[in-house]
Design a protein around this motif. Sequence first.
Motif, PDB file in Angstrom:
ATOM      1  N   UNK A 243     -10.564  33.192  -7.651  1.00  0.00           N
ATOM      2  CA  UNK A 243     -10.807  31.744  -7.593  1.00  0.00           C
ATOM      3  C   UNK A 243      -9.518  31.000  -7.266  1.00  0.00           C
ATOM      4  N   UNK A 244      -8.458  31.362  -7.971  1.00  0.00           N
ATOM      5  CA  UNK A 244      -7.164  30.705  -7.736  1.00  0.00           C
ATOM      6  C   UNK A 244      -6.706  30.947  -6.294  1.00  0.00           C
ATOM      7  N   UNK A 245      -6.771  32.186  -5.835  1.00  0.00           N
ATOM      8  CA  UNK A 245      -6.377  32.526  -4.468  1.00  0.00           C
ATOM      9  C   UNK A 245      -7.202  31.747  -3.453  1.00  0.00           C
ATOM     10  N   UNK A 246      -8.504  31.678  -3.687  1.00  0.00           N
ATOM     11  CA  UNK A 246      -9.381  30.975  -2.758  1.00  0.00           C
ATOM     12  C   UNK A 246      -8.991  29.506  -2.646  1.00  0.00           C
TER      13      UNK A 246
ATOM     14  N   UNK B 100     -16.797  31.107   4.734  1.00  0.00           N
ATOM     15  CA  UNK B 100     -16.009  31.793   3.705  1.00  0.00           C
ATOM     16  C   UNK B 100     -16.324  31.228   2.327  1.00  0.00           C
ATOM     17  N   UNK B 101     -16.450  29.908   2.272  1.00  0.00           N
ATOM     18  CA  UNK B 101     -16.740  29.246   0.989  1.00  0.00           C
ATOM     19  C   UNK B 101     -18.108  29.675   0.450  1.00  0.00           C
ATOM     20  N   UNK B 102     -19.111  29.704   1.292  1.00  0.00           N
ATOM     21  CA  UNK B 102     -20.470  30.108   0.878  1.00  0.00           C
ATOM     22  C   UNK B 102     -20.476  31.580   0.452  1.00  0.00           C
ATOM     23  N   UNK B 103     -19.797  32.438   1.238  1.00  0.00           N
ATOM     24  CA  UNK B 103     -19.715  33.861   0.880  1.00  0.00           C
ATOM     25  C   UNK B 103     -19.011  34.032  -0.468  1.00  0.00           C
TER      26      UNK B 103
ATOM     27  N   UNK C 163     -20.636  35.705  -3.791  1.00  0.00           N
ATOM     28  CA  UNK C 163     -19.959  36.858  -4.399  1.00  0.00           C
ATOM     29  C   UNK C 163     -19.634  36.563  -5.863  1.00  0.00           C
ATOM     30  N   UNK C 164     -19.177  35.358  -6.121  1.00  0.00           N
ATOM     31  CA  UNK C 164     -18.833  34.974  -7.492  1.00  0.00           C
ATOM     32  C   UNK C 164     -20.065  35.013  -8.394  1.00  0.00           C
ATOM     33  N   UNK C 165     -21.169  34.420  -7.938  1.00  0.00           N
ATOM     34  CA  UNK C 165     -22.391  34.447  -8.747  1.00  0.00           C
ATOM     35  C   UNK C 165     -22.927  35.869  -8.908  1.00  0.00           C
TER      36      UNK C 165
END
Length: 186
Positions: free
Chosen positions: A60-63, A74-77, A81-83
């Motif tokens: 999350x921090x890196x993103x 990239x944001x949607x992916x 991935x997070x969920x």
Amino acid sequence: DYSLGRNAAYFSKERGVKMKEIKTTTTYSEEKIKTFLKIYYFERIKTTRILINILIAILIIYFFINYKYNTWLDFIAFIFALFGILELNTNMLPNINYKRIQNKKDNIINTKIKYIFKKNNFQITTDKEEYIDYDKLYKVINTKDSFYLYINKNRALIVDKNNLKDEDITILNDKFKEKVPIYKEK
């Protein structure tokens, strides 16, 4: 120790307290098994879960540090991935284990287990009788609705508190705290 009969009390010299036999029956319902599996899963792989959560935080921090270089795709992916990781980390694995239990030929769903708790041990009755000393238990987890009595790291019994009087719950709770090496409340 003084045994005064089948339903009689036992006298404990150490505490001067009588412990009566406590009898109860637990039916391994779908809900009880699923609740147990969640607790079992989270207890068993606690370190792995912590590492996964740290990696998620780093991701999350890196993103967000590199946000200006990311596209909407990239944001949607990233969100999916997070969920996905969070779902895997919370519900998916216990549900997969439940399905495995459900698909076994001799599954435990709706099995009734009778317990008789005595001063130094307890009796389990299903299709056979088994006696287990409290001090031979690996671990006990006390939840709002149940006691989970771990025989070892891979085998546990569920004792439903809803079938017990408050007094009996207190007696068992004290007994587990006194005799079992690992006792946890959830």
